[in-house]
Scaffold this active site. Structure first.
Site, PDB file in Angstrom:
ATOM      1  N   TYR A 135       0.824  -1.212   0.000  1.00  0.00           N
ATOM      2  CA  TYR A 135       0.000   0.000   0.000  1.00  0.00           C
ATOM      3  C   TYR A 135       0.860   1.266   0.000  1.00  0.00           C
ATOM      4  O   TYR A 135       2.027   1.270   0.397  1.00  0.00           O
ATOM      5  CB  TYR A 135      -0.924   0.029   1.225  1.00  0.00           C
ATOM      6  CG  TYR A 135      -0.171   0.259   2.524  1.00  0.00           C
ATOM      7  CD1 TYR A 135       0.002   1.545   3.032  1.00  0.00           C
ATOM      8  CD2 TYR A 135       0.394  -0.811   3.225  1.00  0.00           C
ATOM      9  CE1 TYR A 135       0.720   1.756   4.202  1.00  0.00           C
ATOM     10  CE2 TYR A 135       1.104  -0.605   4.395  1.00  0.00           C
ATOM     11  CZ  TYR A 135       1.264   0.685   4.874  1.00  0.00           C
ATOM     12  OH  TYR A 135       1.978   0.898   6.020  1.00  0.00           O
ATOM     13  N   PHE A 145       2.218   9.786   3.239  1.00  0.00           N
ATOM     14  CA  PHE A 145       2.457   9.725   4.686  1.00  0.00           C
ATOM     15  C   PHE A 145       2.836   8.315   5.147  1.00  0.00           C
ATOM     16  O   PHE A 145       3.344   8.130   6.246  1.00  0.00           O
ATOM     17  CB  PHE A 145       1.246  10.247   5.476  1.00  0.00           C
ATOM     18  CG  PHE A 145      -0.019   9.463   5.269  1.00  0.00           C
ATOM     19  CD1 PHE A 145      -0.276   8.312   5.993  1.00  0.00           C
ATOM     20  CD2 PHE A 145      -0.967   9.886   4.349  1.00  0.00           C
ATOM     21  CE1 PHE A 145      -1.437   7.586   5.801  1.00  0.00           C
ATOM     22  CE2 PHE A 145      -2.136   9.170   4.147  1.00  0.00           C
ATOM     23  CZ  PHE A 145      -2.360   8.012   4.882  1.00  0.00           C
ATOM     24  N   ASP A 146       2.599   7.319   4.291  1.00  0.00           N
ATOM     25  CA  ASP A 146       2.964   5.953   4.679  1.00  0.00           C
ATOM     26  C   ASP A 146       2.980   5.039   3.450  1.00  0.00           C
ATOM     27  O   ASP A 146       2.137   5.175   2.567  1.00  0.00           O
ATOM     28  CB  ASP A 146       1.959   5.419   5.709  1.00  0.00           C
ATOM     29  CG  ASP A 146       2.460   4.161   6.416  1.00  0.00           C
ATOM     30  OD1 ASP A 146       3.656   3.854   6.280  1.00  0.00           O
ATOM     31  OD2 ASP A 146       1.663   3.508   7.108  1.00  0.00           O
ATOM     32  N   ILE A 172      -8.056   1.072  10.001  1.00  0.00           N
ATOM     33  CA  ILE A 172      -9.161   2.028   9.882  1.00  0.00           C
ATOM     34  C   ILE A 172     -10.339   1.382   9.152  1.00  0.00           C
ATOM     35  O   ILE A 172     -10.169   0.467   8.354  1.00  0.00           O
ATOM     36  CB  ILE A 172      -8.727   3.322   9.155  1.00  0.00           C
ATOM     37  CG1 ILE A 172      -8.155   3.019   7.758  1.00  0.00           C
ATOM     38  CG2 ILE A 172      -7.736   4.121   9.996  1.00  0.00           C
ATOM     39  CD1 ILE A 172      -7.863   4.266   6.938  1.00  0.00           C
ATOM     40  N   TYR A 198      -9.138   8.666  10.181  1.00  0.00           N
ATOM     41  CA  TYR A 198      -8.678   9.023  11.534  1.00  0.00           C
ATOM     42  C   TYR A 198      -9.513  10.128  12.178  1.00  0.00           C
ATOM     43  O   TYR A 198      -9.156  10.657  13.228  1.00  0.00           O
ATOM     44  CB  TYR A 198      -7.194   9.412  11.492  1.00  0.00           C
ATOM     45  CG  TYR A 198      -6.313   8.233  11.149  1.00  0.00           C
ATOM     46  CD1 TYR A 198      -6.019   7.263  12.105  1.00  0.00           C
ATOM     47  CD2 TYR A 198      -5.805   8.067   9.868  1.00  0.00           C
ATOM     48  CE1 TYR A 198      -5.235   6.163  11.783  1.00  0.00           C
ATOM     49  CE2 TYR A 198      -5.016   6.974   9.537  1.00  0.00           C
ATOM     50  CZ  TYR A 198      -4.736   6.028  10.501  1.00  0.00           C
ATOM     51  OH  TYR A 198      -3.964   4.941  10.186  1.00  0.00           O
ATOM     52  N   PHE A 216      -5.528   5.864  -0.625  1.00  0.00           N
ATOM     53  CA  PHE A 216      -4.599   4.729  -0.558  1.00  0.00           C
ATOM     54  C   PHE A 216      -4.628   3.971  -1.881  1.00  0.00           C
ATOM     55  O   PHE A 216      -5.698   3.795  -2.466  1.00  0.00           O
ATOM     56  CB  PHE A 216      -5.008   3.741   0.543  1.00  0.00           C
ATOM     57  CG  PHE A 216      -4.814   4.240   1.943  1.00  0.00           C
ATOM     58  CD1 PHE A 216      -3.616   4.040   2.622  1.00  0.00           C
ATOM     59  CD2 PHE A 216      -5.839   4.902   2.599  1.00  0.00           C
ATOM     60  CE1 PHE A 216      -3.445   4.492   3.918  1.00  0.00           C
ATOM     61  CE2 PHE A 216      -5.679   5.360   3.897  1.00  0.00           C
ATOM     62  CZ  PHE A 216      -4.473   5.154   4.561  1.00  0.00           C
TER      63      PHE A 216
END
Length: 224
Positions: A135, A145-146, A172, A198, A216
């Site tokens: 991902y 961010f990730d 999530i 979030y 994502f």
């Protein structure tokens, strides 16, 4: 001159039947409902797009509500319609203060999914299955961010996909819900609203601000 009042096209049983496509109900509501009614029920726009986000219960409720309130097309003045549509838009833009724990009548899903690569269409995860995913997560401005996808050959060799039990709250909600609709090998883009990401708090450690809509790209590589 007021428009003719439409008649009910379907019985309650027919509305809830799988034989009746969601698009038919949306088309009826868009043809007969006032603009402010459609805005309140989030039914404005392209029928195909509305069908993606609206679930059947939401449409049945809206259909019954239309006949109860008699807010048919042509029953409101133009200024009143624009004012109500504007108010609905303003309310949508404000962070929701209602209890997120409430599960009754949640309305349409708080994410959209675009398939980038089709899966095998036969192996879908069930709640409690362990899924393995690659991902990349980005904010609305494109900031990553990730990610667990490595670019260097050495790191790529040692990289492992993210593994977790799906549908049980380990990640999530947008992920939990979306992955249950993906088949093995599928790659999809998920755009997740804050309520299913979030929320109002964000995730400061990951530099995710409050009320952030997240995107994502997720590839479901295996299911145990």
């Amino acid at each position: 001159m007021a428009a003719a009042v439409p008649q009910r096209a379907w019985t309650v049983e027919q509305l809830r039947s799988e034989q009746l496509p969601k698009k038919d109900i949306i088309k009826f509501l868009q043809e007969h409902g006032s603009d402010s009614f459609l805005a309140e029920h989030k039914l404005l726009g392209n029928i195909k797009n509305v069908a993606k986000t609206a679930n059947k219960d939401h449409l049945v409720t809206a259909y019954n509500h239309l006949f109860e309130t008699k807010r048919f097309k042509g029953t409101e003045s133009i200024s009143k319609v624009s004012e109500q549509v504007k108010n609905v838009k303003l309310n949508e833009d404000k962070p929701k203060e209602t209890k997120s724990e409430e599960t009754l009548d949640e309305g349409p899903p708080k994410y959209t999914k675009s398939v980038l690569k089709k899966g095998d269409k036969t192996n879908f995860p069930k709640k409690g299955d362990v899924v393995h995913c690659w991902y990349t997560g980005t904010l609305q401005d494109g900031t990553v961010f990730d990610t667990n996808i490595q670019t260097s050959a050495k790191k790529k060799k040692n990289a492992k996909p993210l593994s977790f039990k799906v549908g049980v709250g380990k990640v999530i909600r947008g992920w939990d819900e979306a992955l249950l609709t993906m088949s093995k090998g599928e790659k999809a883009r998920l755009e997740i609203e804050p309520e299913w990401a979030y929320g109002k708090k964000g995730q400061p450690d990951a530099k995710i601000p409050p009320n952030a809509k997240l995107t994502f790209e997720v590839e479901l590589v295996d299911i145990d």
